[in-house]
Design a protein around this motif. Structure first.
Motif, PDB file in Angstrom:
ATOM      1  N   GLU A 163       0.817  -1.210   0.000  1.00  0.00           N
ATOM      2  CA  GLU A 163       0.000   0.000   0.000  1.00  0.00           C
ATOM      3  C   GLU A 163       0.854   1.265   0.000  1.00  0.00           C
ATOM      4  O   GLU A 163       0.568   2.226  -0.716  1.00  0.00           O
ATOM      5  CB  GLU A 163      -0.933   0.009   1.217  1.00  0.00           C
ATOM      6  N   GLN A 191      -7.934   2.552  -3.181  1.00  0.00           N
ATOM      7  CA  GLN A 191      -8.115   2.485  -1.719  1.00  0.00           C
ATOM      8  C   GLN A 191      -9.454   1.836  -1.386  1.00  0.00           C
ATOM      9  O   GLN A 191      -9.560   1.039  -0.439  1.00  0.00           O
ATOM     10  CB  GLN A 191      -8.038   3.898  -1.131  1.00  0.00           C
ATOM     11  N   ASN A 194      -9.225  -1.850  -1.817  1.00  0.00           N
ATOM     12  CA  ASN A 194      -8.546  -2.470  -0.670  1.00  0.00           C
ATOM     13  C   ASN A 194      -9.347  -2.335   0.628  1.00  0.00           C
ATOM     14  O   ASN A 194      -8.854  -2.684   1.699  1.00  0.00           O
ATOM     15  CB  ASN A 194      -7.156  -1.847  -0.480  1.00  0.00           C
TER      16      ASN A 194
END
Length: 270
Positions: A163, A191, A194
């Motif tokens: 990340e 994002q 995830n």
């Protein structure tokens, strides 16, 4: 008909193929090749017809021949290499693409075309670490290139514990081109992918702050809130986005939330 006039045979071949007469079409294309064995369009057409007939070895041979005869001309060679890769992908033969990728890199080292072909090949073969090596090479060769930073960021988003690297790439891309909301949109989407909802929300809100005339930030924020099951909040933000631009997809999202909340009358009036 002039027996050496290739366009006439090509026209007859196309007409025959369109009429469903593949046998006659192939005969005309073969006639073209007896006149000019390097006539690429005929080779590609024969590859297509043989693939349609499920004669994959013959189709592959014609496509390979077209690729080999374009050697020395990067753009043509690259175009025909892509056709081969697509053929191999359709028939679950992706490993065969690697030899072509190696050959392109050998003949055209450090070119974007050869490197990108290798990247696509490694991704198709589920080798993200190998793809990353070649992506970094393109970025190193062209530090202002945003496209391949975004591709690498998307690749890293699918890997564990990457990340921070992903965010650095996206931040660099935005620094290179701060006038476009596209990079931040990709960042928020990754994002969200995830399930890092809070960071995704912050990125979406920053888009709204940075580009207040667009509804991109609000739309992203509402999408995130929807996934977080904060439906009432999502509805309010979708409505803000809709006021900026009355887009049909937003109207559908607003109506869906109203229906979800048993407000059918409100959905119909909206």
């Amino acid at each position: 008909i002039d027996k050496q006039y290739i366009p006439a045979y090509i026209g007859l071949a196309k007409l025959s193929h369109d009429d469903g007469n593949n046998i006659l079409a192939k005969q005309y294309y073969q006639l073209v090749l007896t006149i000019d064995k390097n006539y690429i369009a005929a080779l590609l057409a024969l590859g297509l017809i043989n693939e349609q007939e499920n004669n994959l070895p013959a189709a592959e041979n014609f496509l390979l021949s077209a690729y080999k005869k374009s050697k020395g001309k990067l753009q043509n060679e690259f175009k025909h290499a892509i056709l081969l890769a697509q053929f191999y992908q359709r028939h679950k033969l992706e490993t065969k693409t690697l030899a072509i990728a190696d050959n392109l890199l050998k003949n055209y080292p450090d070119t974007v075309e050869a490197l990108s072909y290798m990247i696509d090949t490694q991704i198709a073969l589920s080798n993200p670490s190998e793809a990353e090596v070649y992506l970094k090479k393109i970025i190193s060769n062209d530090p202002q290139n945003i496209k391949y930073r975004l591709i690498l960021a998307q690749l890293l988003a699918q890997q564990d514990n990457r990340e921070e690297d992903m965010n650095l790439l996206l931040d660099d891309a935005f620094y290179i081109d701060p006038t476009s909301p596209y990079v931040l949109t990709i960042k928020a989407a990754l994002q969200l992918h995830n399930k890092d909802y809070q960071k995704a929300l912050k990125t979406a809100q920053w888009i709204t702050l940075r580009f207040p005339l667009l509804n991109t930030g609000e739309t992203l924020e509402a999408d995130i809130l929807w996934q977080m099951k904060e439906f009432e909040h999502a509805l309010r933000v979708y409505q803000k986005a809709y006021k900026k631009e009355a887009a049909y997809p937003l109207a559908i999202k607003i109506a869906n939330i109203m229906i979800f909340q048993n407000d059918q009358d409100g959905a119909i009036e909206f």
